[in-house]
Scaffold this motif. Structure first.
Motif, PDB file in Angstrom:
ATOM      1  N   GLU A 187      -6.888  -4.451  -4.655  1.00 34.58           N
ATOM      2  CA  GLU A 187      -7.741  -5.774  -4.160  1.00 34.58           C
ATOM      3  C   GLU A 187      -8.022  -6.444  -4.949  1.00 34.58           C
ATOM      4  O   GLU A 187      -7.855  -7.851  -4.872  1.00 34.58           O
ATOM      5  CB  GLU A 187      -8.886  -5.245  -3.493  1.00 34.58           C
ATOM      6  CG  GLU A 187      -9.822  -6.094  -2.680  1.00 34.58           C
ATOM      7  CD  GLU A 187     -11.071  -5.577  -2.123  1.00 34.58           C
ATOM      8  OE1 GLU A 187     -11.544  -5.977  -0.869  1.00 34.58           O
ATOM      9  OE2 GLU A 187     -11.451  -4.611  -2.710  1.00 34.58           O
ATOM     10  N   TRP A 243      -5.308  -8.567  -6.476  1.00 32.80           N
ATOM     11  CA  TRP A 243      -4.781  -9.713  -5.451  1.00 32.80           C
ATOM     12  C   TRP A 243      -5.769 -10.906  -5.450  1.00 32.80           C
ATOM     13  O   TRP A 243      -5.410 -11.948  -5.467  1.00 32.80           O
ATOM     14  CB  TRP A 243      -4.749  -8.902  -4.066  1.00 32.80           C
ATOM     15  CG  TRP A 243      -4.313  -9.767  -2.814  1.00 32.80           C
ATOM     16  CD1 TRP A 243      -3.338 -10.826  -2.913  1.00 32.80           C
ATOM     17  CD2 TRP A 243      -4.296  -9.343  -1.580  1.00 32.80           C
ATOM     18  NE1 TRP A 243      -2.852 -11.167  -1.684  1.00 32.80           N
ATOM     19  CE2 TRP A 243      -3.448 -10.349  -0.588  1.00 32.80           C
ATOM     20  CE3 TRP A 243      -4.932  -8.363  -0.796  1.00 32.80           C
ATOM     21  CZ2 TRP A 243      -3.391 -10.132   0.605  1.00 32.80           C
ATOM     22  CZ3 TRP A 243      -4.831  -8.070   0.499  1.00 32.80           C
ATOM     23  CH2 TRP A 243      -4.032  -9.167   1.357  1.00 32.80           C
ATOM     24  N   VAL A 289      -6.620  -4.730   2.376  1.00 22.22           N
ATOM     25  CA  VAL A 289      -5.711  -3.488   1.921  1.00 22.22           C
ATOM     26  C   VAL A 289      -5.636  -2.543   2.924  1.00 22.22           C
ATOM     27  O   VAL A 289      -6.701  -1.973   3.120  1.00 22.22           O
ATOM     28  CB  VAL A 289      -6.281  -3.203   0.585  1.00 22.22           C
ATOM     29  CG1 VAL A 289      -5.404  -2.168   0.094  1.00 22.22           C
ATOM     30  CG2 VAL A 289      -6.395  -4.348  -0.369  1.00 22.22           C
ATOM     31  N   LYS A 312      -0.661  -4.672   1.410  1.00 28.00           N
ATOM     32  CA  LYS A 312      -1.470  -5.987   1.429  1.00 28.00           C
ATOM     33  C   LYS A 312      -1.258  -6.483   2.825  1.00 28.00           C
ATOM     34  O   LYS A 312      -0.251  -6.551   3.144  1.00 28.00           O
ATOM     35  CB  LYS A 312      -0.958  -6.857   0.424  1.00 28.00           C
ATOM     36  CG  LYS A 312      -1.574  -6.255  -0.896  1.00 28.00           C
ATOM     37  CD  LYS A 312      -1.651  -7.418  -1.910  1.00 28.00           C
ATOM     38  CE  LYS A 312      -0.138  -7.857  -2.567  1.00 28.00           C
ATOM     39  NZ  LYS A 312      -0.219  -8.623  -3.766  1.00 28.00           N
TER      40      LYS A 312
END
Length: 192
Positions: free
Chosen positions: A14, A17, A139, A180
């Motif tokens: 997470e 990203w 996620v 994702k």
């Protein structure tokens, strides 16, 4: 055997990203799960470990909201009143991320004025929010995969079959992979 997921990996994924989305710099807030709960501790460990690689990402606040949408909303409303620019919201779960979305809606922010908001779990409400663009991603914690593996393991254990084909880490752990979910692939997850 243990069947589940590695929460540290979810936090790393997470935060990595988020760092990509922000180009490695900006102000974020972290909405944590309950203090002392292993999933929250591990997700936070993953987030913190990843943040070490991004010195230009500034954490304005990090506080628990107990996996709860209303508490996530309340926390976000408090932070919004400070007037500081927030570029990203990293929530330990989707419920709290959805609370942050509500806080921005209630405060009258247009979609363009809102930060990147990520959660973890892949709850249906979060998948819908990703589809409509109010959340940028989640996620996905693959509970379907975990349930299937529990069933397969149970059958093999009951029958006395060799369980080495189950690819258990250290002969005991089955960890399903996180994925994702964003606008481009959300439909396939909504169909699950």
């Amino acid at each position: 055997p243990f069947v589940g997921q590695d929460d540290t990996v979810a936090g790393e994924m997470e935060m990595e990203w988020m760092a990509e989305q922000l180009g490695g710099k900006g102000n974020i807030v972290i909405i944590e799960g309950p203090t002392g709960i292993s999933a929250a501790i591990q997700r936070n460990d993953g987030i913190e470990k990843t943040l070490e690689k991004y010195p230009d990402i500034n954490v304005l606040h990090t506080q628990p909201a107990d996996w709860n949408r209303d508490e996530g909303m309340s926390l976000m409303e408090t932070w919004l009143q400070e007037g500081k620019e927030i570029d990203g919201v990293v929530a330990h779960n989707d419920e709290m991320a959805l609370g942050a979305v509500e806080a921005y809606k209630n405060a009258g922010y247009s979609q363009e004025q809102r930060p990147v908001i990520f959660g973890i779990d892949g709850l249906e409400d979060a998948l819908e929010a990703v589809k409509e663009g109010t959340m940028q991603g989640t996620v996905y914690n693959d509970n379907v995969d975990q349930a299937g593996e529990i069933a397969r393991l149970a059958v093999d254990l009951f029958k006395g079959n060799d369980i080495s084909k189950h690819k258990l880490k250290d002969g005991r752990y089955y960890m399903s992979l996180y994925q994702k979910v964003e606008t481009g692939n959300v439909d396939e997850f909504l169909e699950k």
